[in-house]
Design an enzyme around this catalytic site. Structure first.
Site, PDB file in Angstrom:
ATOM      1  CD  GLU A  46      -4.686   7.604   9.671  1.00 36.37           C
ATOM      2  OE1 GLU A  46      -4.179   8.775   9.829  1.00 36.37           O
ATOM      3  OE2 GLU A  46      -4.051   6.753   9.777  1.00 36.37           O
ATOM      4  CG  HIS A  94      -1.323   9.072   3.321  1.00 36.45           C
ATOM      5  ND1 HIS A  94      -1.421   7.802   3.819  1.00 36.45           N
ATOM      6  CD2 HIS A  94      -0.846   9.774   4.375  1.00 36.45           C
ATOM      7  CE1 HIS A  94      -1.099   7.631   4.916  1.00 36.45           C
ATOM      8  NE2 HIS A  94      -0.674   8.836   5.563  1.00 36.45           N
ATOM      9  NE  ARG A 103      -3.542   2.542   2.506  1.00 33.66           N
ATOM     10  CZ  ARG A 103      -3.550   3.292   3.613  1.00 33.66           C
ATOM     11  NH1 ARG A 103      -2.776   3.119   4.844  1.00 33.66           N
ATOM     12  NH2 ARG A 103      -3.809   4.527   3.328  1.00 33.66           N
ATOM     13  CG  ASN A 125      -4.873   3.313   8.546  1.00 28.13           C
ATOM     14  OD1 ASN A 125      -5.110   2.325   7.902  1.00 28.13           O
ATOM     15  ND2 ASN A 125      -4.597   4.463   8.177  1.00 28.13           N
ATOM     16  CE1 TYR A 147       0.349   3.085  13.660  1.00 20.89           C
ATOM     17  CE2 TYR A 147      -1.654   3.899  12.451  1.00 20.89           C
ATOM     18  CZ  TYR A 147      -0.286   3.594  12.527  1.00 20.89           C
ATOM     19  OH  TYR A 147       0.016   3.369  11.002  1.00 20.89           O
ATOM     20  CD  GLU A 195      -1.540   4.194   8.075  1.00 21.85           C
ATOM     21  OE1 GLU A 195      -1.234   4.641   9.015  1.00 21.85           O
ATOM     22  OE2 GLU A 195      -1.636   4.913   6.865  1.00 21.85           O
TER      23      GLU A 195
END
Ligand code: IFM
Length: 446
Positions: free
Chosen positions: A164, A119, A75, A290, A292, A351
């Site tokens: 995002e 992005h 990606r 994504n 985290y 991600e």
């Protein structure tokens, strides 16, 4: 590590401005990040993406690293200002040539290219005309998508529109921590709708150009109340709406969630026009997740954003200070299934990764056991979600090489490969070998 389903996509993810450098080469125009980085005091130590990991010149070496890693999908993002420097009009052929060379090299190495169209690198002339606050930017985005897919959709099947959009709205237009540096607080809400409209219009443009599969990527974070007080629970619900629902409900179920906590009345956002939600909710083939960390919240009375983040004690921290909570990834993936049921397309973790304080040892190696623990825990968490019935089809580790981490400049190292930013020497870290062995074992079993 338990076995993942056959055909599961194993990848890494990157983004143009964070790795490419070469910001003034071959006709590339300025993006909002070029402009933002030039402002004194906004990026740690005044770092910029001017050179970054020099991927624009070292792409062949980076593809060779990916081949060595054994990934099946990569990606990356296409830089809008490289392809269409002014954000409108004809394509810059040299920009498209770069992504064509990269695509062909990936395919030759047996790696499926998965481009993201946006992005965060909006061409500066579009920002000068209002940026994502302007409805016109959505149409400009679709035109750019048509240019990119017009050149590449004969070789690339799976496309991602936005990365995002929540961060663009929150960090870029509400708080001003990211480009374009606007601190409009709730005045930023139209940027959410215009990005989503851009996603919908670009989806149609991509399909018209022959793209087989289209996705959008959001960043998700389970929202946990800091206490069980009604105020903290309400604040947590508001945060959850903003981060996890505003950019997903319109795409998957064709309506916005209740935005009452943000002073938006029953009539909804003023900028929404008849027919927009039908465009935005055109069917997609996958949802990029994504992840985290989770977010813990308490109430912040008398504020337009009625919540504040609280530390999450009791977990290890990454170099960035982010808590490491793999189980929250399982929670997030299963929550998405609970919320959207049949409307949820297959999920891809687009991600996941961490910044670690790794350093080159005297013998020239880089050992990053913290990253190995992080990845091991989070891959097991993905597997737990699959076991619980969630259709997860791939995992893209963030990221291949150390790179430009936005406001943090080069201070946060997220790579499987160490980058010496003076010499551009790359050194695969111990996590690279770990991920390589894991992928090899999984591919052999699948
Ligand atoms: O580096 C970023 C990326 O650009 C978007 N998702 C989060 C990463 C780590 O902060």
């Amino acid at each position: 590590m338990p076995s993942f389903p056959a055909g599961f996509r194993w990848g890494v993810a990157t983004a143009a401005y964070q790795i490419e450098g070469a910001v003034a080469e071959d006709g590339r125009g300025d993006s909002i990040w070029d402009t933002f980085c030039r402002q004194p005091g906004v990026i740690r130590d005044g770092h910029t993406g001017d050179v970054a990991a020099d991927h624009y010149h070292r792409w062949a070496q980076d593809v060779a690293l990916m081949a060595d890693l054994g990934i099946t999908a990569y990606r990356f993002s296409i830089g809008w200002p490289r392809v269409q420097p002014g954000g409108a009009g004809a394509a810059n052929p040299a920009g498209l040539d770069f992504y064509e060379r990269l695509t062909d090299a990936l395919l030759a190495a047996g790696i499926t290219p998965v481009p993201t169209l946006y992005h965060w690198d909006l061409p500066q002339p579009l920002e000068d005309a209002g940026g994502w606050l302007s409805r016109d930017t959505a149409q400009r985005f679709a035109d750019y998508a048509a240019l990119a897919a017009g050149r590449l959709a004969d070789r690339i099947g799976l496309w991602i529109t936005l990365n995002e959009p929540y961060v663009v709205t929150a960090m870029g237009y509400a708080l001003g921590i990211h480009a374009p540096g606007k601190a409009l607080m709730l005045g930023a809400l139209p940027t959410a709708h215009h990005q989503l409209l851009g996603h919908g219009l670009a989806t149609a443009a991509l399909r018209a150009a022959g793209a087989r599969e289209v996705m959008i990527t959001n960043n998700y974070s389970p929202a946990w109340p800091a206490s069980d007080s009604a105020a903290d629970v309400a604040a947590t619900r508001a945060y959850d709406t903003l981060q996890n629902r505003v950019f997903t409900d319109p795409v998957l179920v064709g309506r916005y969630p209740d935005l009452g906590a943000f002073g938006v009345g029953e009539g909804g956002l003023d900028c929404v026009r008849d027919g927009d939600l039908a465009v935005i909710s055109a069917p997609i083939d996958g949802l990029g997740v994504n992840y985290y960390m989770p977010t813990r919240l308490s109430a912040l009375p008398d504020s337009p954003l009625p919540f504040q983040m609280q530390p999450i004690p009791g977990y290890p921290l990454t170099a960035f200070g982010w808590p490491v909570v793999p189980a929250a990834l399982t929670e997030m993936l299963t929550s998405l299934k609970q919320w959207y049921g049949e409307a949820l397309p297959p999920l891809y973790v687009t991600e996941n990764g961490c910044s670690q304080p790794d350093e080159v040892a005297a013998d020239g190696t880089v050992d990053d056991p913290g990253r190995i623990d992080y990845l091991d825990g989070h891959l097991r968490a993905v597997h737990d979600a699959i076991e619980a019935g969630v259709d997860v089809r791939g995992y893209f580790e963030w990221t291949l090489t150390d790179n430009f981490e936005w406001s943090e400049g080069y201070h946060q190292r997220f790579g499987l490969v160490h980058t010496d930013f003076e010499t551009q020497r790359r050194i695969p870290k111990s996590s690279f070998a770990w991920y390589r062995d894991l992928i090899a074992a999984q591919r052999a079993a699948g």
